[in-house]
Design an enzyme around this catalytic site. Sequence first.
Site, PDB file in Angstrom:
ATOM      1  N   LYS A   1     -25.165 -29.296   3.127  1.00  0.00           N
ATOM      2  CA  LYS A   1     -24.495 -29.321   4.422  1.00  0.00           C
ATOM      3  C   LYS A   1     -25.219 -30.346   5.298  1.00  0.00           C
ATOM      4  CE  LYS A   1     -23.068 -26.109   8.140  1.00  0.00           C
ATOM      5  NZ  LYS A   1     -23.080 -24.714   8.601  1.00  0.00           N
TER       6      LYS A   1
ATOM      7  N   SER B   1     -18.538 -22.611   9.545  1.00  0.00           N
ATOM      8  CA  SER B   1     -18.680 -24.018   9.762  1.00  0.00           C
ATOM      9  C   SER B   1     -19.044 -24.817   8.515  1.00  0.00           C
ATOM     10  CB  SER B   1     -19.780 -24.252  10.806  1.00  0.00           C
ATOM     11  OG  SER B   1     -21.029 -23.788  10.314  1.00  0.00           O
TER      12      SER B   1
ATOM     13  N   SER C   1     -20.951 -18.456   8.702  1.00  0.00           N
ATOM     14  CA  SER C   1     -20.571 -19.785   8.208  1.00  0.00           C
ATOM     15  C   SER C   1     -20.807 -20.059   6.733  1.00  0.00           C
ATOM     16  CB  SER C   1     -21.284 -20.858   9.010  1.00  0.00           C
ATOM     17  OG  SER C   1     -20.629 -21.030  10.231  1.00  0.00           O
TER      18      SER C   1
END
Length: 485
Positions: free
Chosen positions: A78, A153, A177
């Site tokens: 990420k 997210s 997330s």
Amino acid sequence: MELHQLTIHELQEKIKEGKTSAEQIAESVFQRIDAVEKRVHSYIRLMKDEAMAVADKADKDIKKGDIKALTGIPIALKDIVCTKGISTTCGSHILHNFVPPYDATVVEKLRDAGAVFVGKANMDEFAMGSSTETSYFGPTRNPWDLERIPGGSSGGSATAVAADECIASIGSDTGGSIRQPAALCGIVGLKPTYGRVSRFGLVAFASSLDQIGPFTKDVEDCAIMMNVLAGYDPRESTSVRAEIPDYRQFVGHDIKGWKVGIPKEYFVEGIDPEVNSAIQKTITVLEKSGAKIVEISLPHTQYCLAVYYIIAPAEASSNLARYDGVKYGFRSPDSGDLLDMYKKTRMQGFGAEVKRRIMIGTYALSAGYYDAYYKKASQVRSLIKRDFEEAWKKCDVILTPTTPTPAFKIGEKTDNPLQMYLSDVFTISSNLAGIPGISVPCGFTSDGLPIGVQFLAGHFEEGKLIQIASAYEKNAKIEKRRPKL
Ligand code: GLN
């Protein structure tokens, strides 16, 4: 099956038997990326040259018999974890040109374990969102239905795994997330106990809630990733010096006699009927596997969202104060004096959702309001934590849906932040309490969208989560499908 479709443990078998090489695996993954990335947009940045060089080195190690936990395995990160010399944008314009001078601890650990980094995955700006639509770099699309969001997210990290653009990935979870996008993309996602995985080098959103964890294609891979990620870090003051088991030892055991708690507050109106029926089927599978189902109560559940949306923005407003146009990344090119430069940099550098959170947080922390908001929220947070402590007297693990609905349409909730915030109604409590949670695929809707079930356990009991998730995965025999891309 093609190499990019396999799990970590399947690839490791092939590597050990000399049936494939790290280079072939990496090539297969990058071919897949070439074929589908334009449609899904999982990545902000690809790292092909670096990856091929690491794969080459991995093959030399393999020849010498030096095979580590992740040697030759393509992993996506990420874009919230710092990578030395490689841009780390956090999905934001304000960091679009930020190049960290150091690696996050998890990046070091993965690299030391032999992982091949494929790229930096797309995400909601500063991890604020549930759909990956707040990314400055544009949305990621759900590989099961390109009109829909992948969750957020960490939507890029989840999509990259679900679309076979990497073998496993790293996400971060402040209110859901990792687990929410795992559920919406049909893969496994684990949020570890607060303090289990070092946050050193993780760009901070809400420091008392943030935790890094893995996305994988199955539960065994989740255990393999946790073996690499977990551990005390002297550079991170909230990381905990606690014993770390070999998580793989929890894979493949039964759960006879386990008590699985069903919190009545989590089965309320508003859950999609197909999600509800998949969860009921999951409960039946667990009963048939020898678990005992017990009804429990987590009485302060109704306050979780409200508490989270005070604490997370408050901490975010403080953490994001550092982006001032001086220390990191973007600076507004057309500013006058210092104050004007601060204002314009932040006005032009942050997106709408981030600004909304900074305003809420600054307000909640301001003199005269602190007691009414942040302090009150912290007190209720203690009650939420206590609910779980009471629950563990009655059960070993807790089962809930991961999300109230399957993946929604792109644009469907962008104008209604409160609707968007509801996506995390089942995942937020575990961040507030600091306990671990895992989401595992438990079926599909009639439209072919994945559904996830969440298991929660006490602090540092990730092993229990892996055990029940693995037993469920084996006994449920959920049909193996792949997104048609
Ligand atoms: N969707 C939640 C939020 O926007 C949680 C995000 C997260 O876990 N990073 O705050």
